[in-house]
Design a protein around this motif. Sequence first.
Motif, mmCIF file in Angstrom:
data_model
loop_
_atom_site.group_PDB
_atom_site.id
_atom_site.type_symbol
_atom_site.label_atom_id
_atom_site.label_comp_id
_atom_site.label_asym_id
_atom_site.label_seq_id
_atom_site.Cartn_x
_atom_site.Cartn_y
_atom_site.Cartn_z
ATOM 1 N N PRO A 44 0.977 -1.289 -0.426
ATOM 2 C CA PRO A 44 -0.165 -0.171 -0.551
ATOM 3 C C PRO A 44 1.183 1.062 0.167
ATOM 4 C CG PRO A 44 -0.440 -1.202 1.733
ATOM 5 C CD PRO A 44 0.726 -1.708 1.246
ATOM 6 N N GLY A 45 -0.119 2.357 -0.498
ATOM 7 C CA GLY A 45 1.290 3.326 -1.294
ATOM 8 C C GLY A 45 0.420 4.523 -0.389
ATOM 9 N N SER A 46 0.424 5.668 -0.526
ATOM 10 C CA SER A 46 -0.818 7.205 -0.224
ATOM 11 C C SER A 46 -1.556 7.308 -1.049
ATOM 12 C CB SER A 46 0.162 8.301 0.674
ATOM 13 O OG SER A 46 0.482 8.092 -0.694
ATOM 14 N N GLN A 47 -1.597 6.623 -2.420
ATOM 15 C CA GLN A 47 -2.761 7.022 -2.571
ATOM 16 C C GLN A 47 -3.416 5.623 -3.918
ATOM 17 O OE1 GLN A 47 -1.261 10.753 -5.368
ATOM 18 N NE2 GLN A 47 -1.303 11.809 -3.279
ATOM 19 N N PHE A 133 5.018 5.365 -8.620
ATOM 20 C CA PHE A 133 4.302 4.372 -7.767
ATOM 21 C C PHE A 133 5.776 4.089 -6.440
ATOM 22 C CE2 PHE A 133 3.408 0.425 -5.382
ATOM 23 C CZ PHE A 133 2.374 1.192 -3.937
ATOM 24 N N LEU A 134 6.192 4.117 -7.273
ATOM 25 C CA LEU A 134 7.776 2.950 -6.595
ATOM 26 C C LEU A 134 8.238 4.907 -5.367
ATOM 27 C CD1 LEU A 134 8.722 0.288 -8.639
ATOM 28 C CD2 LEU A 134 7.824 0.240 -6.311
ATOM 29 N N ARG A 135 8.434 5.482 -6.619
ATOM 30 C CA ARG A 135 9.305 6.461 -6.495
ATOM 31 C C ARG A 135 7.872 7.117 -5.144
ATOM 32 N NH1 ARG A 135 10.171 7.612 -11.209
ATOM 33 N NH2 ARG A 135 8.653 8.461 -12.176
ATOM 34 N N GLN A 136 7.105 7.253 -5.244
ATOM 35 C CA GLN A 136 6.135 7.491 -3.534
ATOM 36 C C GLN A 136 6.318 6.790 -2.823
ATOM 37 O OE1 GLN A 136 2.223 6.032 -3.584
ATOM 38 N NE2 GLN A 136 2.267 7.091 -1.808
ATOM 39 N N VAL A 137 6.380 5.434 -3.120
ATOM 40 C CA VAL A 137 6.336 4.648 -1.326
ATOM 41 C C VAL A 137 8.043 4.560 -1.374
ATOM 42 C CG1 VAL A 137 6.664 2.350 -0.825
ATOM 43 C CG2 VAL A 137 4.989 3.469 -2.226
#
Length: 140
Positions: A44-47, A133-137
């Motif tokens: 899970p990520g924030s978005q 997504f991976l950058r955000q996580v």
Amino acid sequence: MTLLPCLPAQCDSVEGLRLLGRPLPASAEVGSAPPSPRPILALPGSQATLYAELIQVSRHSLEAGSDTPPLLWVRPLLLRQGSQVFNLRATSDLLWPAAGFVPAYAEEVLPLLEQARDPAPHEPSARQQLQAFLRQVWRG
């Protein structure tokens, strides 16, 4: 039957690996014959949430006294962003830290498989969506 290669000198079972307090099922062991279905994990990520198939766990990170967090070899399947679900099966496998992954259950994943679609031409490609997504996580 296709056998997948082991990570160089780092392969082992996932016995003892815990993801957010829950152990993986024994069927996640790699190298046992015949091959059994592999567990599906969620990151899970924030978005958004990434769903990936667990291939292997790095053995050196499971050794007693190792301060290295376990690395997982996972195969991305789906990325859920709000009500949209994108097919990531054409993207590359990942080596990613186990921290943050949780087991995903059939009741959660099967409906998403039916909803999954390839990105439209005006949307970022599946690879670009996975990278974002991976950058955000990674940034937390």
